[in-house]
Design a protein around this motif. Structure first.
Motif, PDB file in Angstrom:
ATOM      1  N   UNK A 198      15.576   1.076   7.715  1.00 27.93           N
ATOM      2  CA  UNK A 198      14.096   2.408   8.140  1.00 27.93           C
ATOM      3  C   UNK A 198      14.978   3.772   7.323  1.00 27.93           C
ATOM      4  N   UNK A 199      14.120   4.630   7.153  1.00 31.10           N
ATOM      5  CA  UNK A 199      15.246   5.930   6.354  1.00 31.10           C
ATOM      6  C   UNK A 199      15.370   6.174   7.814  1.00 31.10           C
ATOM      7  N   UNK A 200      16.851   7.360   8.017  1.00 27.27           N
ATOM      8  CA  UNK A 200      17.463   7.999   9.808  1.00 27.27           C
ATOM      9  C   UNK A 200      16.303   8.951   9.897  1.00 27.27           C
ATOM     10  N   UNK A 254       4.616   5.572   6.171  1.00 26.40           N
ATOM     11  CA  UNK A 254       4.077   6.879   7.126  1.00 26.40           C
ATOM     12  C   UNK A 254       3.432   7.656   7.104  1.00 26.40           C
ATOM     13  N   UNK A 255       2.703   8.047   7.759  1.00 21.96           N
ATOM     14  CA  UNK A 255       2.440  10.359   7.098  1.00 21.96           C
ATOM     15  C   UNK A 255       1.998  10.339   8.315  1.00 21.96           C
ATOM     16  N   UNK A 256       2.006  11.848   8.118  1.00 23.35           N
ATOM     17  CA  UNK A 256       2.288  12.860   8.928  1.00 23.35           C
ATOM     18  C   UNK A 256       0.674  13.760   8.357  1.00 23.35           C
ATOM     19  N   UNK A 257      -0.281  13.971   9.783  1.00 25.85           N
ATOM     20  CA  UNK A 257      -1.303  14.898   9.631  1.00 25.85           C
ATOM     21  C   UNK A 257      -1.622  16.015  10.503  1.00 25.85           C
ATOM     22  N   UNK A 272      11.559  -1.330   0.330  1.00 23.92           N
ATOM     23  CA  UNK A 272      11.634  -2.267  -0.262  1.00 23.92           C
ATOM     24  C   UNK A 272      11.914  -2.594   0.843  1.00 23.92           C
ATOM     25  N   UNK A 273      13.095  -2.663   1.388  1.00 17.41           N
ATOM     26  CA  UNK A 273      14.069  -3.623   2.988  1.00 17.41           C
ATOM     27  C   UNK A 273      12.955  -3.421   3.519  1.00 17.41           C
ATOM     28  N   UNK A 274      12.337  -2.969   4.364  1.00 18.34           N
ATOM     29  CA  UNK A 274      11.240  -2.622   5.074  1.00 18.34           C
ATOM     30  C   UNK A 274      10.369  -3.523   4.923  1.00 18.34           C
ATOM     31  N   UNK A 275       9.814  -3.329   4.174  1.00 20.73           N
ATOM     32  CA  UNK A 275       8.993  -4.597   3.914  1.00 20.73           C
ATOM     33  C   UNK A 275       9.128  -6.081   3.995  1.00 20.73           C
TER      34      UNK A 275
END
Lengths: 735, 158
Positions: A198-200, A254-257, A272-275
């Motif tokens: 995941x991204x840091x 992931x999304x932010x609203x 891709x690594x997360x999937x």
């Protein structure tokens, strides 16, 4: 060999620890299955926005909605000063109960992944996963060797009860075990941040503060488009922070609203690594699935089975290996003894020789001939070699000739002693081949090649006297022939046939004493056998067992052989004199390569005389109605149509598909079995071209005649018996 | 668990303002609730009056891959406090108390700064800014309850 050692030691050491992983794995795999089965179903196509609306109505202060891998919807809330977590029915937002992750299960999971030892334990668990990976690979290699080739991996497993348990369960589960260990290693790598999943950092987003009214969750466009089935987690914005935003996590990212405008402030697709990580988790835990979780639970439960059966197999093999005492290291020994043995009896001779030489003050090194080599301290080399079947090397010595051909000759004389049976045309052929190879390389010799007939102790003693003389010392031997432990078999019935003139034959049916299953597991008592294996019988006063092909399998509940009385035949005369109720001592000797491998291919069985016995055994055991075609050659239906009545019955119940007979001593009898084959050439050719398996049993000249006939028949389809043999489709049992 | 590191902290965690080098020790005591779950990850840090990040006092939990669950701290600090071994310790087990000492510059006290604690537990809900307490002399010694995992949070100024 190294694969076997690797498999054994990893199994013994890492396997013991893997037991913990197996048992905890069963619980971890099964527990979510119950949750998965009873989780409240999500209505098809239900958007997250509707779920938010329902949840907001029933749970004031809802802060987070999660969809667990089991499919359950859990809502976390903070109302006033009380935090809560509840299961919710997505169909109507109803609270189903409190969500409380189980403490024992958490403990079991920590035991499974870290032995409750935190990072040190995690590293240890990863080590065990690596060991399991290596055990799966080595097990697969050993299984392939055992079954003969990759293509036969699915074939019938032969051997003792314990071996069959170990091999059958291993064959069934090796793929799952491989997958489990690889996924475990990937998960360990992710835990220790060796792979980035995941991204840091999260994007720095804020809701616009110039608009004041909050937009309700069900009016957010992103949530209206998102089905609950894809939701992982939805975080509501904090009530008291106007800059806070909604955050939604799905399978895809992931999304932010924005809480005021409903705009999507940011969207980050999953790496891709997360999937990959998600897939790995699913494969390893089976969470959210039922069938796969059950497969994983079976795997976990099988680990104790593997370990215990492997341990017992190792102990049995350890007990049975010839114990070599006073064996000096190769580099220090002055006399080297190399052995090629088919069933272990040659090791017995080598043992006697070894002891006598050590008593005379020699330092002796003894090993299999496939390890042939000398050292500077070597003064004499003795090679004791048995021959297998048609002049071939015993299985373990298959590479010995190549090895000798690759080495330069040394100065120490090499003496070869051959063991064999004069009944075979290739008497001591392997010993001769060894001797020839050694002379061609230029090794000197102390004594010329000697050949020992039927394990004759007298001949062996004479040879050792000659050896003693050549060495300039007296070499008294104490040779005690080694015979495997026997089981008493009781004759229950016999069926007599006139047979050839002066050579009557009889079909003898024995039973064995009842055996406790624990003894069978321990490898005691009569070994498991199948039709085509051999039974060894010792006539009173003889130390050399005679072997007969078995016409029944263990599952038939009796042991049956067909014995022709040979002129001056010690053992056959002894057997012919038996009456119902008499007992003999016997042991089983496997005959790998001849028995059927459990495939569904048609089988062409070709037998003559008493050679029909193992073929009759195959047909008797053919409960799955594999198409079997019997070609049976005899002399006279009135004298030697062995198993005639049974064969007719088997034709009736479809265990036997077809029968062709040839009687050589009756007018219009059809001649020999070869003639029957030739008469049926088109059909035989078609069967074999379609992949049929061929088994031949009878006398040596008969087998030779069959090879020539079949080669003739198969020429038009560019096949030969040689090719069929190389492909494992053609095997002979000759006497 | 972290007591052994206190000496090291004193040097490493001083939050300084360049003009004013005077600092004083700040002792933080955090007692966790007896929740049912694995050890908690905690981040104790300071923000200014506008909510901007000023510095990290302590992090409990050694695996950076879980730091994104301490989401406010992770976002505000922009990963600045990562890998500071001197102020990082093991995660805190439910029911236990974490007690650590750090140095804070005098200028931060009674100047609108806030101490915050983010908490996260595996498989349970993340709890960013579980504690938000103004850094003032009058607040020192008063216990504060957290929303989710923290039973009580107290700091002492010396």
């Amino acid at each position: 060999m190294t694969w076997r050692v690797l498999h054994r030691w990893l199994g013994l050491v890492a396997g013991a620890v893997a037991l913990v992983l197996g048992v905890t794995g069963v619980i971890l795999a099964l527990d979510p299955v119950v949750d998965t089965l009873k989780s409240a179903p999500v209505p098809a196509g239900l958007p997250v926005s509707t779920l938010v609306q329902r949840v907001s109505a029933t749970i004031p202060g809802a802060e987070e909605i999660r969809r667990l891998p089991t499919g359950d919807i859990v809502v976390y809330a903070f109302d006033g000063n009380r935090a809560s977590a509840s299961y919710v029915d997505p169909a109507d937002g109803r609270v189903l109960g409190e969500y409380q992750p189980s403490t024992p299960l958490r403990w079991i999971r920590n035991l499974h992944r870290s032995f409750l030892l935190d990072d040190a334990g995690r590293i240890a668990a990863a080590g065990i996963a690596l060991a399991m990976l290596l055990m799966s690979v080595s097990g697969l290699v050993l299984l392939t060797r055992r079954m003969g080739s990759w293509r036969r991996l699915a074939g019938r497993v032969r051997g003792s009860l314990l071996q069959r348990i170990h091999v059958t369960s291993g064959r069934f589960l090796v793929a799952v075990l491989l997958l489990s260990s690889i996924t475990a290693l990937y998960m360990s790598a992710a835990t220790f941040s060796l792979v980035t999943v995941e991204r840091d950092a999260e994007p720095d987003v804020m809701s616009k503060v110039d608009v004041h009214a909050d937009l309700p969750g069900h009016e957010l466009p992103l949530l209206q488009k998102l089905p609950v089935a894809e939701l992982r987690k939805l975080n509501f914005p904090y009530r008291d922070d106007p800059e806070d935003s909604w955050k939604v996590v799905t399978d895809r990212g992931a999304g932010w609203i924005d809480r005021h405008t409903g705009q999507t402030l940011a969207w980050e697709g999953a790496l891709a690594a997360k999937r990959l990580h998600d897939w790995v988790m699913l494969l390893h835990t089976g969470e959210g699935t039922v069938v796969w979780a059950l497969v994983l639970a079976t795997l976990g439960a099988s680990i104790p089975v593997f370990w215990v059966s492997g341990l017992m197999l190792w102990r049995q093999a350890h007990r049975q290996t010839p114990r070599i005492t006073d064996n000096s290291a190769l580099s220090q020994a002055d006399i080297l003894i190399f052995v090629a043995s088919e069933n272990g009896s040659t090791w017995g001779f080598a043992q006697a020789l070894h002891r006598a030489l050590v008593r005379n003050g020699h330092r002796v090194h003894r090993s299999g001939v496939e390890r042939f080599q000398t050292a500077t301290a070597t003064r004499q080399v003795l090679v004791l070699a048995a021959t297998y079947g048609d002049g071939q090397a015993p299985a373990h010595a298959a590479r010995a000739l190549e090895r000798i051909a690759r080495q330069p000759a040394g100065s120490a004389p090499v003496t070869v002693l051959g063991f064999g049976d004069r009944q075979f045309p290739a008497f001591c052929a392997f010993a001769e081949a060894l001797d020839q190879a050694l002379r061609m390389r230029g090794w000197p010799q102390l004594l010329p090649l000697e050949r020992i007939h039927q394990q004759s102790a007298q001949q062996f003693t004479r040879w050792s006297e000659a050896l003693g003389q050549a060495l300039g010392e007296s070499l008294p031997l104490e040779y005690v022939p080694q015979v495997p432990p026997t089981t008493p078999l009781t004759l229950i019935s016999r069926q007599d046939f006139a047979g050839e003139l002066g050579q009557p034959a009889t079909i003898l049916r024995f039973t064995w004493p009842p055996q406790h299953w624990l003894d069978r597991l321990r490898g005691r008592g009569l070994a498991h056998f199948e039709a085509g294996d051999l039974v060894g019988v010792l006539a009173p006063g003889s130390s050399v067992p005679r072997y007969y092909s078995l016409a029944s399998g263990y599952r038939d509940g009796f042991l049956e052989i067909c014995v022709r009385r040979m002129p001056d035949g010690l053992c056959s005369t002894y057997l012919h004199a038996l009456r119902a109720g008499d007992a003999i001592g016997a042991f089983i000797r496997p005959n790998p390569g001849f028995g059927l491998d459990g495939s569904r291919q048609p089988v062409v069985l070709i037998g003559a005389g008493t050679g029909v016995a193992p073929l009759a055994g195959f047909i008797r055991g053919n409960r799955r109605h594999q198409p079997m075609h019997l070609y049976f050659g005899a002399r006279d239906p009135a004298r030697d149509f062995y198993f005639g009545k049974e064969i007719q019955a088997w034709l009736g119940d479809r265990r036997l598909a077809s029968l062709r007979t040839a009687f050589s001593r009756t007018p219009d009898g059809g001649g020999y079995v070869q003639d029957a084959l030739r008469h049926d050439a088109t059909r035989v050719r078609e069967l074999i071209a379609r992949g049929a398996i061929v088994r031949v049993c009878g006398s040596r000249p008969m087998a030779q005649g069959v090879v020539e006939t079949l080669d003739d028949i198969l020429r038009t389809v560019s096949l030969s018996v040689q090719q069929l043999k190389a492909g494992g489709r053609y095997a002979e049992d000759v006497f | 668990m972290s007591r052994a590191l206190i000496a090291a902290l004193l040097a490493a965690t001083t939050l300084t303002v360049p003009a004013l080098a005077h600092s004083r020790p700040l002792t933080i005591s955090t007692t966790l609730k007896n929740y049912s779950g694995n050890g908690a990850y905690l981040a104790v840090y300071v923000t200014d009056a506008k909510g901007a990040y000023a510095g990290t006092l302590w992090v409990s939990g050694g695996k950076p891959k879980f730091y994104k669950h301490l989401s406010d701290w992770n976002r505000l600090s922009a990963g600045n406090a990562r890998g500071l071994d001197a102020i990082t310790g093991a995660s805190v087990t439910a029911g236990r108390t974490l007690k650590v000492t750090a140095d804070v510059a005098d200028a931060l006290v009674d100047a609108g700064y806030e101490i915050r604690v983010d908490a996260a537990v595996e498989d349970l809900r993340d709890s960013p800014s579980e504690i938000r307490v103004p850094l003032t002399t009058t607040n020192a010694g008063k216990p504060h309850a957290g929303r989710q995992y923290i039973q009580s949070f107290t700091y002492q100024l010396q």
